[in-house]
Write an enzyme that holds these catalytic residues in place. Structure first.
Site: not given
Ligand code: 5GP
Length: 128
Positions: A105, A111
């Site tokens: 994460q 999310h």
């Molecule tokens: P995690 O690794 O926390 O499960 O996923 C975070 C996700 O957020 C990643 O897939 C990354 O590409 C996305 N993300 C990070 N910053 C932004 C942003 O500013 N806008 C959008 N639309 N997605 C983001």
């Protein structure tokens, strides 16, 4: 820094909190009182949408433990609305949520990733 309750503190400077406040733009897919859905900035499949609750929850665990029944129901109804609106259900899709360090994460606001548009392979990718 954990709160006195032992619940880790929510950092309201995280990027999804900023998107919710309208400080950072997003490509919105759906929004209601409980959830916002938008396209991931770095898509890893032809369809890669994120669904986030409006409340300040760190992870699935934090959400499940601390959100109200209305927030939990509203959030998962919103996920289902998004998958229907995007037409993902016939061909199928993957819903995934990363939690904490080992889960990978990066953004500390709960999310759900929705991936679709191609065969997605096995559940857990090779290590590395
Ligand atoms: P995690 O690794 O926390 O499960 O996923 C975070 C996700 O957020 C990643 O897939 C990354 O590409 C996305 N993300 C990070 N910053 C932004 C942003 O500013 N806008 C959008 N639309 N997605 C983001």
């Amino acid at each position: 820094m954990p709160e006195a309750s032992g619940r880790p503190a929510y950092d309201d400077t995280n990027v999804f909190a900023r998107i919710l406040r309208g400080e950072i733009p997003c490509k919105r897919v759906y929004e209601d009182a409980f959830a916002l859905a938008f396209h991931d900035i770095a898509p890893q499949a032809p369809v890669h949408v994120l669904v986030i609750p409006k409340g300040p929850y760190l992870s699935l665990s934090d959400f499940g433990r601390h959100a109200s029944e209305a927030e939990i129901a509203g959030f998962w109804r919103a996920v289902a609305t998004v998958t229907a609106q995007l037409g993902l259900e016939d061909a199928g899709y993957r819903a995934l949520t990363n939690i904490g360090q080992d889960g990978g994460q990066e953004v500390p606001h709960f999310h759900v990733h929705l991936f679709a548009g191609r065969r997605l392979g096995r559940m857990v990718p090779a290590s590395g």
